[in-house]
Design a protein around this motif. Structure first.
Motif, short mmCIF file in Angstrom:
data_model
loop_
_atom_site.label_atom_id
_atom_site.label_comp_id
_atom_site.label_asym_id
_atom_site.label_seq_id
_atom_site.Cartn_x
_atom_site.Cartn_y
_atom_site.Cartn_z
N PHE A 1 0.86 -0.88 0.21
CA PHE A 1 -0.30 0.14 -0.24
C PHE A 1 1.26 1.42 -0.06
CE2 PHE A 1 1.14 -0.27 4.50
CZ PHE A 1 0.59 0.88 4.59
N ASP B 1 -1.48 -0.90 10.17
CA ASP B 1 -1.72 -2.35 10.12
C ASP B 1 -0.61 -3.53 10.17
OD1 ASP B 1 -3.92 -1.31 9.39
OD2 ASP B 1 -3.36 -1.05 7.45
N TYR C 1 -5.29 3.42 -0.25
CA TYR C 1 -5.68 1.89 -0.26
C TYR C 1 -5.87 0.88 0.55
CZ TYR C 1 -4.21 4.62 -4.95
OH TYR C 1 -4.17 5.12 -5.88
N GLU C 2 -6.41 1.23 1.02
CA GLU C 2 -6.94 0.58 2.38
C GLU C 2 -6.05 0.35 3.39
OE1 GLU C 2 -10.13 0.12 2.43
OE2 GLU C 2 -10.26 1.56 0.73
N GLY C 3 -4.94 0.27 3.43
CA GLY C 3 -3.69 -0.29 3.98
C GLY C 3 -3.57 1.53 4.78
N GLU C 4 -2.85 1.10 5.97
CA GLU C 4 -2.42 1.48 7.12
C GLU C 4 -1.36 1.39 7.95
OE1 GLU C 4 -5.54 4.84 8.36
OE2 GLU C 4 -5.47 2.78 9.43
N TYR D 1 -6.80 7.33 12.68
CA TYR D 1 -7.16 7.26 11.32
C TYR D 1 -6.04 9.26 11.75
CZ TYR D 1 -8.39 10.26 6.92
OH TYR D 1 -8.18 10.70 6.42
#
Length: 301
Positions: free
Chosen positions: A120, A145, A139-142, A171
């Protein structure tokens, strides 16, 4: 204050005096810093911290100035830019990176060693320290994770270690936004993966980024956080703001969530544009847009 005393005390330090931060910022804007120091090691970071504490000098820590606006009045005191601390090493399924390394380069190193979990980040232009500081994601990753261990130093010159849990990720948030400690290096725990699958995902995300984002212009990246229940870009697009220009700053026609420098923009242009967008979206939708980009420094005199 005579900041040349810092150079006299530590002659091996790479230091610039009265230098424009626009030379380093992704927006190509920003005023001068009294001192810009580029430490190459944890020991040099500590030297600068100790000197600043002894002489009560303001000290600002920056990565590669990608998701940042430095005001036109610049920054007083010492600005420490960590991009010369950029070593990356791999040990099994762990990758260690100093805080000034590009998170993109770390994701590429993970691919080269068939490690999955950082795909990501293949298009995020920030440094490792900056990515952890703001829990960067795409794109749905951080960052949250991935299991990380973070090496840091506080303003007293004490070295510290943080776990993923210690970092209090949320966030676009981490504990480092509150405690003012300085990230020195990060160990990422990844998983073995199929190299072709990793490459395929990175290629796909790169294609998405290049097709949707105005990478041909200087910008500060994504300007606003995503408000609950909305998409920022759509709010700005539906408000008819794309193409609106203040000075040399323009709301991108390619991606409404980006403000680009189309030529000669100042930090003041950027700040005024941000405030204009916030006011417009509030008036139209009663939605408050919070900035993801950090705005620091002094107003021009």
């Amino acid at each position: 204050m005579d900041y040349k005393l810092l150079k006299e005390a530590h002659p091996k330090l790479n230091i610039k005096f009265n230098h424009a931060l626009s030379d380093y910022s992704y927006t190509k804007t920003g005023g001068e810093a009294d001192v810009i120091a580029f430490p190459k090691s944890k020991d040099e970071v500590k030297q600068i911290i100790d000197w600043a504490k002894e002489f009560d000098a303001p000290l600002t820590i920056l990565g590669n100035l990608s998701n940042l606006i430095v005001k036109d009045g610049g920054i007083r005191g010492i600005v420490m830019i960590l991009t010369d601390m950029n070593a990356i090493s791999v040990d099994g399924h762990y990758i260690y990176a100093e805080s000034g390394a590009g998170i993109i380069e770390v994701s590429r190193e993970a691919y080269r060693h068939s490690l999955t979990g950082l795909e990501f980040a293949c298009g995020i232009p920030g440094s490792v320290g900056g990515a952890v500081f703001m829990n960067a994601g795409a794109y749905e990753g951080e960052i949250t994770d991935i299991n990380v261990k973070i090496e840091a130093i506080n303003r007293e010159g004490q070295f510290l270690t943080y776990t993923n849990e210690d970092a209090e990720f949320a966030y676009r948030h981490s504990i480092f936004q509150e405690n003012d400690n300085i990230i020195l290096g990060v160990s990422f725990e990844l998983q073995p993966g199929d190299q072709e699958a990793i490459k395929g995902k990175m290629d796909h995300l790169t294609e998405l980024r290049e097709s949707k984002q105005p990478l041909e212009y200087p910008s500060c990246g994504s300007v606003f956080k995503r408000p609950v229940g909305y998409y920022t870009g759509k709010l700005i697009q539906d408000a008819g703001l794309q193409g609106h220009r203040i000075g040399g700053a323009e709301i991108s026609r390619k991606h409404a969530g980006f403000i680009i420098n189309v030529g000669g923009a100042t930090a003041t242009d950027y700040v005024e544009m941000i405030e204009y967008i916030q006011e417009t979206i509030w008036n139209l939708n009663s939605v408050r847009l919070e900035t993801e980009v950090r705005i620091i420094g002094r107003e021009a005199e």
